[in-house]
Scaffold this motif. Structure first.
Motif, mmCIF file in Angstrom:
data_model
loop_
_atom_site.group_PDB
_atom_site.id
_atom_site.type_symbol
_atom_site.label_atom_id
_atom_site.label_comp_id
_atom_site.label_asym_id
_atom_site.label_seq_id
_atom_site.Cartn_x
_atom_site.Cartn_y
_atom_site.Cartn_z
ATOM 1 N N GLU A 4 33.747 39.408 34.357
ATOM 2 C CA GLU A 4 35.142 39.427 33.886
ATOM 3 C C GLU A 4 35.779 38.057 34.062
ATOM 4 O O GLU A 4 35.508 37.354 35.029
ATOM 5 N N LYS A 60 44.044 35.526 42.972
ATOM 6 C CA LYS A 60 43.429 35.894 41.701
ATOM 7 C C LYS A 60 44.443 36.631 40.833
ATOM 8 O O LYS A 60 45.138 37.535 41.305
ATOM 9 N N SER A 85 44.567 40.201 40.096
ATOM 10 C CA SER A 85 43.264 40.741 39.709
ATOM 11 C C SER A 85 42.658 41.438 40.910
ATOM 12 O O SER A 85 42.622 40.877 42.006
ATOM 13 N N ASP A 86 42.194 42.663 40.725
ATOM 14 C CA ASP A 86 41.585 43.395 41.832
ATOM 15 C C ASP A 86 40.069 43.308 41.816
ATOM 16 O O ASP A 86 39.381 43.986 42.552
ATOM 17 N N ILE A 87 39.533 42.449 40.942
ATOM 18 C CA ILE A 87 38.074 42.281 40.881
ATOM 19 C C ILE A 87 37.638 41.420 42.049
ATOM 20 O O ILE A 87 38.188 40.388 42.334
ATOM 21 N N GLN A 126 31.928 39.269 38.259
ATOM 22 C CA GLN A 126 31.317 40.499 37.741
ATOM 23 C C GLN A 126 31.434 40.569 36.221
ATOM 24 O O GLN A 126 31.721 41.618 35.647
ATOM 25 N N VAL A 165 38.697 35.810 35.175
ATOM 26 C CA VAL A 165 39.760 35.912 36.172
ATOM 27 C C VAL A 165 40.354 34.524 36.383
ATOM 28 O O VAL A 165 39.634 33.525 36.371
#
Length: 196
Positions: free
Chosen positions: A132, A146, A194-196, A130, A134
């Motif tokens: 970003e 992640k 990472s929560d993406i 998205q 990571v």
């Protein structure tokens, strides 16, 4: 070594691997002895610069003498509180810290060259999700791990180390597992997931 072992000794794949990172002092002489002049209860032995076998033996003798209150003629040579900034050392210090600054900027500008779908089993790297950046690793079972690929020490960007399956910090040498756990300092806090 792995290829040599397989060729000449019929070796299998290695069960374990070892690597080492080591501090180099400004003047290239290890720090062995009392860490600060104010506190005689904290002793240190570091900065061996890959000479741990010989420097470790010197450290054992020097620290033993220090604890027992015995004189050691090499104490001043290895003294961690010795004056360190000679002209040549100052140049080295400035060059290394300029390099750290460059690594910081380059790391921030570096864009991921992979997508999450590009990662094969047992592969990691910087990926774009998205838009970003990571840090991602796909383990041998296909699970994704992640992390935010920014060192918790001073904020430099991390690079994936294929050989060690770790996130490495070019600026000051910290290393993190693919899950974000601290493997080696100076960082003391793990990487956030990472929560993406």
């Amino acid at each position: 070594m792995e290829e040599f072992g397989k060729k000449y000794f019929g070796g299998q794949s290695p069960l374990h691997m070892w690597s080492s990172q080591d501090l180099q002092t400004l003047d290239k002489v290890p720090y062995i002895g009392q860490m600060t002049k104010q506190n005689d209860t904290i002793l240190v032995a570091t900065g061996f610069n890959k000479w741990g076998m010989s420097a470790g033996a010197v450290a054992a003798k020097l620290l033993t003498d220090t604890i027992l209150g015995q004189k050691n003629r090499y104490a001043s040579l290895f003294d961690p509180t010795r004056k360190k900034l000679k002209l040549v050392d100052t140049k080295t210090f400035l060059w290394k810290n300029t390099s750290v600054g460059k690594d910081f900027v380059v790391g921030k500008l570096k864009r991921p060259d992979k997508k999450l779908s590009d990662l094969a089993l047992d592969e990691g790297g910087l990926v774009s999700i998205q838009g970003e950046k990571v840090g991602a690793y796909r383990d041998e079972q296909g699970h994704l791990h992640k992390v935010v690929p920014v060192c918790t020490h001073l904020g430099c960007s991390l690079d994936w180390n294929d050989a060690e399956r770790s996130w490495d910090y070019a600026c000051h040498g910290s290393r993190f597992s693919y899950k974000g756990e601290v493997l080696e300092g100076p960082a003391v806090k793990p990487l956030p997931s990472s929560d993406i």
